[in-house]
Design a protein around this motif. Structure first.
Motif, short mmCIF file in Angstrom:
data_model
loop_
_atom_site.label_atom_id
_atom_site.label_comp_id
_atom_site.label_asym_id
_atom_site.label_seq_id
_atom_site.Cartn_x
_atom_site.Cartn_y
_atom_site.Cartn_z
N ARG A 25 1.65 -12.69 5.23
CA ARG A 25 2.64 -13.03 6.27
C ARG A 25 3.67 -14.02 5.74
NH1 ARG A 25 4.86 -10.48 8.44
NH2 ARG A 25 5.61 -12.01 9.90
N THR A 26 3.29 -14.90 4.83
CA THR A 26 4.28 -15.82 4.25
C THR A 26 5.31 -15.07 3.42
OG1 THR A 26 3.01 -16.31 2.25
CG2 THR A 26 2.64 -17.74 4.17
N GLN A 27 4.95 -13.84 3.03
CA GLN A 27 5.87 -12.97 2.29
C GLN A 27 6.55 -11.96 3.21
OE1 GLN A 27 3.29 -11.27 -0.70
NE2 GLN A 27 2.79 -13.27 -1.54
N ASN A 28 6.41 -12.17 4.53
CA ASN A 28 7.00 -11.31 5.56
C ASN A 28 6.60 -9.85 5.45
OD1 ASN A 28 8.40 -13.33 7.02
ND2 ASN A 28 9.92 -13.39 5.38
N LEU A 29 5.37 -9.61 5.02
CA LEU A 29 4.85 -8.25 4.93
C LEU A 29 4.15 -7.87 6.23
CD1 LEU A 29 3.31 -8.45 1.35
CD2 LEU A 29 5.43 -7.32 2.01
N ARG A 30 4.20 -6.59 6.56
CA ARG A 30 3.41 -6.07 7.68
C ARG A 30 2.16 -5.43 7.08
NH1 ARG A 30 5.78 -2.44 11.85
NH2 ARG A 30 4.13 -3.35 13.10
N ILE A 31 1.02 -5.65 7.76
CA ILE A 31 -0.26 -5.23 7.21
C ILE A 31 -1.05 -4.44 8.26
CG2 ILE A 31 -2.40 -6.04 6.13
CD1 ILE A 31 0.23 -8.58 6.54
N ALA A 32 -1.58 -3.31 7.83
CA ALA A 32 -2.53 -2.56 8.64
C ALA A 32 -3.92 -2.82 8.08
CB ALA A 32 -2.21 -1.06 8.58
N VAL A 33 -4.88 -3.04 8.97
CA VAL A 33 -6.25 -3.29 8.56
C VAL A 33 -7.14 -2.24 9.20
CG1 VAL A 33 -8.15 -4.96 8.45
CG2 VAL A 33 -5.78 -5.78 8.48
N VAL A 34 -7.93 -1.54 8.37
CA VAL A 34 -8.84 -0.52 8.88
C VAL A 34 -10.27 -0.90 8.54
CG1 VAL A 34 -7.15 1.36 8.77
CG2 VAL A 34 -8.60 0.90 6.79
N GLY A 35 -11.19 -0.34 9.32
CA GLY A 35 -12.60 -0.59 9.10
C GLY A 35 -13.38 -0.14 10.32
N ALA A 36 -14.67 -0.41 10.29
CA ALA A 36 -15.53 -0.07 11.42
C ALA A 36 -15.10 -0.87 12.65
CB ALA A 36 -16.99 -0.38 11.08
N THR A 37 -15.29 -0.29 13.82
CA THR A 37 -14.89 -0.94 15.07
C THR A 37 -15.49 -2.33 15.20
OG1 THR A 37 -14.67 1.22 16.13
CG2 THR A 37 -14.87 -0.69 17.58
N ALA A 38 -16.77 -2.47 14.90
CA ALA A 38 -17.44 -3.77 15.02
C ALA A 38 -16.83 -4.80 14.05
CB ALA A 38 -18.93 -3.62 14.76
N GLY A 92 -13.57 -0.99 5.53
CA GLY A 92 -14.52 0.07 5.81
C GLY A 92 -15.22 0.60 4.59
N ASP A 93 -16.09 1.58 4.83
CA ASP A 93 -16.88 2.20 3.77
C ASP A 93 -16.15 3.33 3.06
OD1 ASP A 93 -19.04 0.54 4.20
OD2 ASP A 93 -20.14 2.00 5.42
N ASP A 94 -15.22 3.96 3.76
CA ASP A 94 -14.58 5.17 3.25
C ASP A 94 -13.18 4.90 2.70
OD1 ASP A 94 -16.78 6.74 4.12
OD2 ASP A 94 -15.95 6.72 6.16
N VAL A 95 -12.69 5.84 1.90
CA VAL A 95 -11.31 5.80 1.44
C VAL A 95 -10.42 6.05 2.66
CG1 VAL A 95 -9.58 7.00 0.05
CG2 VAL A 95 -11.88 6.61 -0.88
N PRO A 96 -9.48 5.17 2.95
CA PRO A 96 -8.62 5.37 4.12
C PRO A 96 -7.73 6.60 3.94
CG PRO A 96 -8.42 3.13 3.27
CD PRO A 96 -9.20 3.91 2.27
N LEU A 97 -7.68 7.44 4.96
CA LEU A 97 -6.83 8.63 4.92
C LEU A 97 -5.37 8.22 4.80
CD1 LEU A 97 -8.50 10.87 7.65
CD2 LEU A 97 -8.69 11.05 5.17
N GLY A 98 -4.68 8.86 3.88
CA GLY A 98 -3.25 8.59 3.71
C GLY A 98 -2.93 7.26 3.05
N PHE A 99 -3.89 6.67 2.35
CA PHE A 99 -3.66 5.37 1.70
C PHE A 99 -2.47 5.40 0.75
CE2 PHE A 99 -6.16 7.49 -1.53
CZ PHE A 99 -5.60 7.05 -2.71
N GLU A 100 -2.19 6.58 0.18
CA GLU A 100 -1.13 6.71 -0.82
C GLU A 100 0.25 6.50 -0.24
OE1 GLU A 100 -2.10 10.49 1.08
OE2 GLU A 100 -3.38 9.17 -0.09
#
Length: 144
Positions: A25-38, A92-100
């Motif tokens: 955030r100090t670099q003004n980046l937007r970040i998506a975070v994925v993982g298990a719901t819990a 999360g445990d899996d490779v995120p879909l569309g990470f590329e």
């Protein structure tokens, strides 16, 4: 090509994630975070109490769409729901879909055996696709 980093050997995985989010955030980046719901629910709670003097703005899939669009950090199962393409953090445990589609992917590896085993599988997957991988061993850093 997406820059892929693995952060491993952290004793406080969610706290480390909060610190990385603050730095991004100090670099003004937007970040998506994925993982298990819990896990995302725990991260949401941690972000609310992370710092006493400032607030790290974020949203979840349960927030109103205008809040989601305005938030610099988005937590949820679909990394593409918010139109973010800068940084993706995977808890999360899996490779995120569309990470590329992201400029950067940060894999935060759990310190338990299951987390390490799953990270090894993701590492092999990215390597098989020809990605150069960076690793950050947090056991060698004083302030993780």
């Amino acid at each position: 090509m997406t820059r892929i980093e693995f952060h491993f050997n952290t004793g406080e995985r969610l706290l480390h994630t909060c610190r990385l989010l603050r730095k991004a955030r100090t670099q003004n980046l937007r970040i998506a975070v994925v993982g298990a719901t819990a896990t995302l629910k725990q991260l949401d709670a941690e972000l609310w109490r992370f710092q006493d003097v400032s607030f790290l703005a974020h949203c979840t899939v349960h927030d109103a769409s205008d809040v989601q669009q305005a938030s610099p950090v988005a937590l949820g199962p679909d990394p593409h729901a918010w139109g973010i393409d800068e940084v993706l953090m995977n808890l999360g445990d899996d490779v995120p879909l569309g990470f590329e589609r992201f400029a950067r992917l940060i894999e935060i590896v759990s310190n338990d055996e299951h987390g390490r085993d799953q990270a090894r599988l993701r590492w092999k997957h990215y390597k098989s696709l020809g990605y150069e991988l960076l690793q950050h061993d947090l056991s060698k850093v004083a302030d993780t």
